[in-house]
Design a protein around this motif. Sequence first.
Motif, PDB file in Angstrom:
ATOM      1  N   GLU A 155       0.699  -1.162   0.002  1.00 58.16           N
ATOM      2  CA  GLU A 155       0.046   0.031  -0.134  1.00 58.16           C
ATOM      3  C   GLU A 155       0.748   1.178  -0.043  1.00 58.16           C
ATOM      4  O   GLU A 155       1.759   1.229   0.927  1.00 58.16           O
ATOM      5  N   ASP A 156       0.506   2.278  -0.963  1.00 58.37           N
ATOM      6  CA  ASP A 156       1.657   3.290  -1.149  1.00 58.37           C
ATOM      7  C   ASP A 156       0.887   4.396  -0.329  1.00 58.37           C
ATOM      8  O   ASP A 156       1.903   5.442   0.124  1.00 58.37           O
ATOM      9  N   THR A 164       1.742 -10.695  12.648  1.00 57.35           N
ATOM     10  CA  THR A 164       2.700  -9.881  12.218  1.00 57.35           C
ATOM     11  C   THR A 164       2.479  -9.368  10.788  1.00 57.35           C
ATOM     12  O   THR A 164       2.263 -10.117   9.860  1.00 57.35           O
ATOM     13  N   ALA A 165       3.002  -8.210  10.810  1.00 49.51           N
ATOM     14  CA  ALA A 165       2.517  -7.557   9.153  1.00 49.51           C
ATOM     15  C   ALA A 165       3.977  -6.775   8.875  1.00 49.51           C
ATOM     16  O   ALA A 165       4.449  -6.059   9.422  1.00 49.51           O
ATOM     17  N   GLU A 166       4.076  -6.911   7.432  1.00 49.36           N
ATOM     18  CA  GLU A 166       5.196  -6.473   6.863  1.00 49.36           C
ATOM     19  C   GLU A 166       4.659  -5.542   5.763  1.00 49.36           C
ATOM     20  O   GLU A 166       3.545  -5.746   5.349  1.00 49.36           O
ATOM     21  N   HIS A 167       5.191  -4.121   5.748  1.00 43.72           N
ATOM     22  CA  HIS A 167       4.620  -3.201   4.628  1.00 43.72           C
ATOM     23  C   HIS A 167       5.350  -3.018   3.403  1.00 43.72           C
ATOM     24  O   HIS A 167       6.824  -2.771   3.850  1.00 43.72           O
ATOM     25  N   MET A 168       5.159  -2.884   2.487  1.00 41.34           N
ATOM     26  CA  MET A 168       5.911  -2.110   1.175  1.00 41.34           C
ATOM     27  C   MET A 168       4.971  -1.329   0.412  1.00 41.34           C
ATOM     28  O   MET A 168       3.813  -1.549   0.291  1.00 41.34           O
ATOM     29  N   ILE A 223      -0.691   1.404  -7.168  1.00 42.74           N
ATOM     30  CA  ILE A 223       0.486   1.506  -6.281  1.00 42.74           C
ATOM     31  C   ILE A 223       1.780   1.911  -7.350  1.00 42.74           C
ATOM     32  O   ILE A 223       1.759   1.472  -8.565  1.00 42.74           O
ATOM     33  N   PRO A 224       2.808   2.637  -6.998  1.00 41.08           N
ATOM     34  CA  PRO A 224       4.019   2.939  -8.026  1.00 41.08           C
ATOM     35  C   PRO A 224       4.755   1.734  -8.317  1.00 41.08           C
ATOM     36  O   PRO A 224       4.678   0.630  -7.564  1.00 41.08           O
ATOM     37  N   LEU A 283      -5.633 -10.164  -0.678  1.00 43.59           N
ATOM     38  CA  LEU A 283      -7.034  -9.676  -0.361  1.00 43.59           C
ATOM     39  C   LEU A 283      -6.920  -8.159  -0.974  1.00 43.59           C
ATOM     40  O   LEU A 283      -5.942  -7.424  -0.746  1.00 43.59           O
ATOM     41  N   ALA A 284      -7.848  -7.536  -1.546  1.00 40.79           N
ATOM     42  CA  ALA A 284      -7.815  -5.933  -2.142  1.00 40.79           C
ATOM     43  C   ALA A 284      -7.681  -5.270  -0.688  1.00 40.79           C
ATOM     44  O   ALA A 284      -8.324  -5.401   0.237  1.00 40.79           O
ATOM     45  N   ALA A 285      -6.864  -4.098  -0.904  1.00 42.31           N
ATOM     46  CA  ALA A 285      -6.312  -3.359   0.415  1.00 42.31           C
ATOM     47  C   ALA A 285      -7.812  -2.558   0.508  1.00 42.31           C
ATOM     48  O   ALA A 285      -7.983  -2.425   1.765  1.00 42.31           O
TER      49      ALA A 285
END
Length: 95
Positions: free
Chosen positions: A9-10, A28-32, A56-57, A78-80
Amino acid sequence: MSRRILLVEDDAETADYILKGLREEGYTAEHMSDGRDGFYAASSLDFDAIIMDRMIPGMDGLSVVKALRAASIPTPILAAALALFIVALLAQAVS
């Protein structure tokens, strides 16, 4: 054992909200914030699920999903927008 979720998610505010909700629920969540980084993380690390934004870019969300499926990566996605709705419902249920 904690479930591991990748969020791609940008929008920083949206990402923070989803991450906060996931972590409060024990994930546990990681973000890009970029599609290419999201693809790399999803294809090189193990996740129980992926939450993917559409616009997203770097590489749009649908292209990332297609590339993951072409690489035979079966992780549920899953869609954001739907994830944001679910987190909001969970927050409302707790309060």
